[in-house]
Design a protein around this motif. Sequence first.
Motif, PDB file in Angstrom:
ATOM      1  N   MET A 189      -0.891   0.754   5.208  1.00  0.00           N
ATOM      2  CA  MET A 189       0.083   0.774   6.311  1.00  0.00           C
ATOM      3  C   MET A 189       0.441  -0.637   6.746  1.00  0.00           C
ATOM      4  O   MET A 189       1.599  -0.934   7.043  1.00  0.00           O
ATOM      5  CB  MET A 189      -0.464   1.583   7.484  1.00  0.00           C
ATOM      6  CG  MET A 189      -0.423   3.082   7.243  1.00  0.00           C
ATOM      7  SD  MET A 189      -0.833   4.047   8.703  1.00  0.00           S
ATOM      8  CE  MET A 189      -2.595   3.870   8.731  1.00  0.00           C
ATOM      9  N   LEU A 190      -0.560  -1.525   6.770  1.00  0.00           N
ATOM     10  CA  LEU A 190      -0.306  -2.924   7.100  1.00  0.00           C
ATOM     11  C   LEU A 190       0.618  -3.557   6.062  1.00  0.00           C
ATOM     12  O   LEU A 190       1.492  -4.361   6.405  1.00  0.00           O
ATOM     13  CB  LEU A 190      -1.620  -3.703   7.188  1.00  0.00           C
ATOM     14  CG  LEU A 190      -1.490  -5.203   7.426  1.00  0.00           C
ATOM     15  CD1 LEU A 190      -0.891  -5.469   8.797  1.00  0.00           C
ATOM     16  CD2 LEU A 190      -2.844  -5.889   7.263  1.00  0.00           C
ATOM     17  N   ARG A 204      -0.530  -4.505  -0.505  1.00  0.00           N
ATOM     18  CA  ARG A 204      -0.662  -3.170  -1.108  1.00  0.00           C
ATOM     19  C   ARG A 204      -1.808  -3.160  -2.118  1.00  0.00           C
ATOM     20  O   ARG A 204      -2.604  -2.221  -2.162  1.00  0.00           O
ATOM     21  CB  ARG A 204       0.635  -2.757  -1.793  1.00  0.00           C
ATOM     22  CG  ARG A 204       0.553  -1.371  -2.400  1.00  0.00           C
ATOM     23  CD  ARG A 204       1.899  -0.966  -3.012  1.00  0.00           C
ATOM     24  NE  ARG A 204       1.882   0.402  -3.457  1.00  0.00           N
ATOM     25  CZ  ARG A 204       1.455   0.799  -4.653  1.00  0.00           C
ATOM     26  NH1 ARG A 204       1.029  -0.087  -5.525  1.00  0.00           N
ATOM     27  NH2 ARG A 204       1.458   2.071  -4.983  1.00  0.00           N
ATOM     28  N   PHE A 262      -9.721   8.387   3.591  1.00  0.00           N
ATOM     29  CA  PHE A 262      -8.697   7.454   4.080  1.00  0.00           C
ATOM     30  C   PHE A 262      -9.071   5.994   3.869  1.00  0.00           C
ATOM     31  O   PHE A 262      -8.574   5.122   4.580  1.00  0.00           O
ATOM     32  CB  PHE A 262      -8.371   7.688   5.557  1.00  0.00           C
ATOM     33  CG  PHE A 262      -7.913   9.074   5.860  1.00  0.00           C
ATOM     34  CD1 PHE A 262      -6.771   9.583   5.274  1.00  0.00           C
ATOM     35  CD2 PHE A 262      -8.638   9.878   6.723  1.00  0.00           C
ATOM     36  CE1 PHE A 262      -6.341  10.870   5.552  1.00  0.00           C
ATOM     37  CE2 PHE A 262      -8.217  11.168   7.009  1.00  0.00           C
ATOM     38  CZ  PHE A 262      -7.066  11.667   6.419  1.00  0.00           C
ATOM     39  N   SER A 283      -6.315   3.111   3.781  1.00  0.00           N
ATOM     40  CA  SER A 283      -5.084   3.570   4.428  1.00  0.00           C
ATOM     41  C   SER A 283      -4.547   2.555   5.427  1.00  0.00           C
ATOM     42  O   SER A 283      -3.337   2.325   5.502  1.00  0.00           O
ATOM     43  CB  SER A 283      -5.312   4.897   5.138  1.00  0.00           C
ATOM     44  OG  SER A 283      -5.626   5.902   4.212  1.00  0.00           O
ATOM     45  N   ALA A 284      -5.441   1.960   6.195  1.00  0.00           N
ATOM     46  CA  ALA A 284      -5.000   0.959   7.174  1.00  0.00           C
ATOM     47  C   ALA A 284      -4.378  -0.242   6.464  1.00  0.00           C
ATOM     48  O   ALA A 284      -3.364  -0.781   6.909  1.00  0.00           O
ATOM     49  CB  ALA A 284      -6.181   0.516   8.040  1.00  0.00           C
ATOM     50  N   GLN A 285      -4.969  -0.653   5.350  1.00  0.00           N
ATOM     51  CA  GLN A 285      -4.433  -1.780   4.595  1.00  0.00           C
ATOM     52  C   GLN A 285      -3.066  -1.445   3.988  1.00  0.00           C
ATOM     53  O   GLN A 285      -2.171  -2.291   3.942  1.00  0.00           O
ATOM     54  CB  GLN A 285      -5.405  -2.202   3.493  1.00  0.00           C
ATOM     55  CG  GLN A 285      -6.670  -2.844   3.997  1.00  0.00           C
ATOM     56  CD  GLN A 285      -7.737  -1.832   4.407  1.00  0.00           C
ATOM     57  OE1 GLN A 285      -7.524  -0.623   4.414  1.00  0.00           O
ATOM     58  NE2 GLN A 285      -8.905  -2.347   4.772  1.00  0.00           N
ATOM     59  N   SER A 305      -9.441   1.092  -1.438  1.00  0.00           N
ATOM     60  CA  SER A 305      -9.511   2.521  -1.732  1.00  0.00           C
ATOM     61  C   SER A 305     -10.359   2.790  -2.976  1.00  0.00           C
ATOM     62  O   SER A 305     -11.152   3.728  -3.001  1.00  0.00           O
ATOM     63  CB  SER A 305      -8.099   3.067  -1.927  1.00  0.00           C
ATOM     64  OG  SER A 305      -8.140   4.426  -2.237  1.00  0.00           O
ATOM     65  N   GLY A 314      -5.033  -2.946  -0.324  1.00  0.00           N
ATOM     66  CA  GLY A 314      -5.315  -1.572   0.105  1.00  0.00           C
ATOM     67  C   GLY A 314      -5.790  -0.696  -1.036  1.00  0.00           C
ATOM     68  O   GLY A 314      -6.698   0.125  -0.873  1.00  0.00           O
TER      69      GLY A 314
END
Length: 129
Positions: free
Chosen positions: A53-54, A31, A46, A49-51, A38, A34
């Motif tokens: 969600m991962l 987190r 975004f 965002s992928a990080q 960001s 991510g």
Amino acid sequence: MTSSKVARCVKGVAVSAVAAHVAYWIWASLRQWGLDVSADHGDVMFAGSAQLMLAVLAGVTAMPVLLWTGMRALREQGNHLLLTVGSGLWFVIGGHVVETNVSTVGTEVFLVLFALVCGLLSLVRVPKR
């Protein structure tokens, strides 16, 4: 309570405590990654965002794997209730402590409570067929 049930409960608490700390570390670390992405790319839509969600995916899916592996390593079988309810409980508790930035003491209290509940769940053993 017999000595075998006490031993199973102690194993459940120990495995759950270790699993909670490892899963928390995975979730919180990813987190933070991510959030860093960001912040570094704030002008990109975004970004991170992928990080993020991962982070959720890894943090949630790590728990049943860690619980199952730990209990099997300690030669305990029939842990279906521990795995299902413990994983669902982790989604709620883990999500709360990671996503809302609970204090260090508060996080430890939640992780200890999780381990104690999972210790009780480990007492239920599904018999072999």
